[in-house]
Design a protein around this motif. Structure first.
Motif, PDB file in Angstrom:
ATOM      1  N   ARG A   1      -6.526   3.888  -4.918  1.00 58.27           N
ATOM      2  CA  ARG A   1      -6.455   3.063  -3.702  1.00 58.27           C
ATOM      3  C   ARG A   1      -6.068   1.625  -4.033  1.00 58.27           C
TER       4      ARG A   1
ATOM      5  N   GLU B   1       0.850  -1.183   0.000  1.00 56.79           N
ATOM      6  CA  GLU B   1       0.000   0.000   0.000  1.00 56.79           C
ATOM      7  C   GLU B   1       0.887   1.235   0.000  1.00 56.79           C
TER       8      GLU B   1
ATOM      9  N   ASN C   1       1.020   5.738   0.251  1.00 51.83           N
ATOM     10  CA  ASN C   1       0.342   7.012   0.524  1.00 51.83           C
ATOM     11  C   ASN C   1       1.248   8.206   0.217  1.00 51.83           C
ATOM     12  N   GLN C   2       2.250   7.964  -0.673  1.00 43.31           N
ATOM     13  CA  GLN C   2       3.170   9.036  -1.036  1.00 43.31           C
ATOM     14  C   GLN C   2       3.314   9.132  -2.549  1.00 43.31           C
TER      15      GLN C   2
ATOM     16  N   THR D   1       2.668  13.522   0.659  1.00 41.46           N
ATOM     17  CA  THR D   1       1.736  12.535   1.176  1.00 41.46           C
ATOM     18  C   THR D   1       0.380  12.735   0.505  1.00 41.46           C
ATOM     19  N   LYS D   2      -0.469  11.730   0.586  1.00 39.98           N
ATOM     20  CA  LYS D   2      -1.789  11.804  -0.030  1.00 39.98           C
ATOM     21  C   LYS D   2      -2.581  13.000   0.490  1.00 39.98           C
TER      22      LYS D   2
ATOM     23  N   ALA E   1      -1.544   4.508  -6.243  1.00 34.56           N
ATOM     24  CA  ALA E   1      -1.937   4.209  -4.864  1.00 34.56           C
ATOM     25  C   ALA E   1      -2.746   5.342  -4.250  1.00 34.56           C
ATOM     26  N   LEU E   2      -2.512   6.577  -4.720  1.00 28.00           N
ATOM     27  CA  LEU E   2      -3.210   7.730  -4.163  1.00 28.00           C
ATOM     28  C   LEU E   2      -4.600   7.919  -4.765  1.00 28.00           C
TER      29      LEU E   2
END
Length: 220
Positions: A77, A39, A41-42, A96-97, A73-74
């Motif tokens: 998802r 996963e 979030n960056q 970051t997201k 990923a952002l």
């Protein structure tokens, strides 16, 4: 950030706000930056250095200064679709997201989603609907196809295996595949992936509406 193509149309005010939201991270040569399947979030923008990308341990391409990655990923998802390893010592701008999403205007978001579709290695022939023939050449036929899931358009070139065997094109096909995997430029169509059936080898690529280059050259 002025030099990053992704932000070329962003206002000075937003660029200044973006610059205050990023942090800079350094990676040593050989260090893994992201890992396929994890996963994320960056979002990363390469400030300096080169990064190699791998899918299932197969080398795909190298990203250089001012190129970016990590949007899948952002925005969707989904797990990371590739592994990134620093080819040289690397510095990246990292968002970051939470910090990145407020800067996503519609045109920027649409551009990134388009990039994601062009990096979708999960597409299979059964996922595609034939729409029409775009052209025929000495080494195959190019068709317009549509992804059944998201209606994304692609061009696909099919080459008969019997022709490849007869004309001994195996090395040519492999060289073409390797070159297209490496190329990543706004003026060159992008290879999504190669596919095969019992009778054909296929190159699934970005679809750009317009004339063939050879036809345009005849009018010059």
């Amino acid at each position: 950030l002025h030099n990053v193509p992704l932000f070329k149309n962003m206002s000075q005010y937003k660029l200044e706000a973006l610059s205050s939201a990023v942090e800079i991270k350094a990676f040593k040569k050989g260090e893994k930056i992201i890992t396929e399947g994890e996963e994320g979030n960056q979002f990363f923008i390469i400030k300096s250095g080169n990064i190699d990308f791998y899918v299932k341990n197969d080398y795909i391409r190298t990203f250089e200064t001012n190129e970016c990655f990590g949007e899948r990923a952002l925005l969707l998802r989904e797990p990371r679709s590739a592994t990134a390893i620093a080819k040289t010592d690397v510095e990246c701008f990292v968002l970051t997201k939470v910090k990145f999403l407020p800067f996503l205007e519609d045109n920027l978001k649409n551009y990134l989603i388009q990039r994601i579709y062009l990096q979708d290695n999960s597409i299979q022939l059964k996922d595609l609907n034939y729409i029409k023939t775009l052209g025929r050449g000495a080494f195959g036929e190019v068709s317009l196809v549509e992804n059944k899931k998201n209606k994304q358009l692609y061009a696909i070139k099919g080459i008969q295996k019997i022709q490849i065997d007869y004309e001994r094109l195996h090395e040519n096909i492999e060289i073409e595949r390797k070159i297209m995997q490496i190329l990543d430029h706004q003026f060159i169509i992008k290879l999504v992936k190669t596919l095969k059936s019992d009778t054909h080898i296929f190159f699934l690529t970005e679809y750009i509406k317009g004339q063939e280059l050879s036809e345009i050259m005849k009018t010059i």
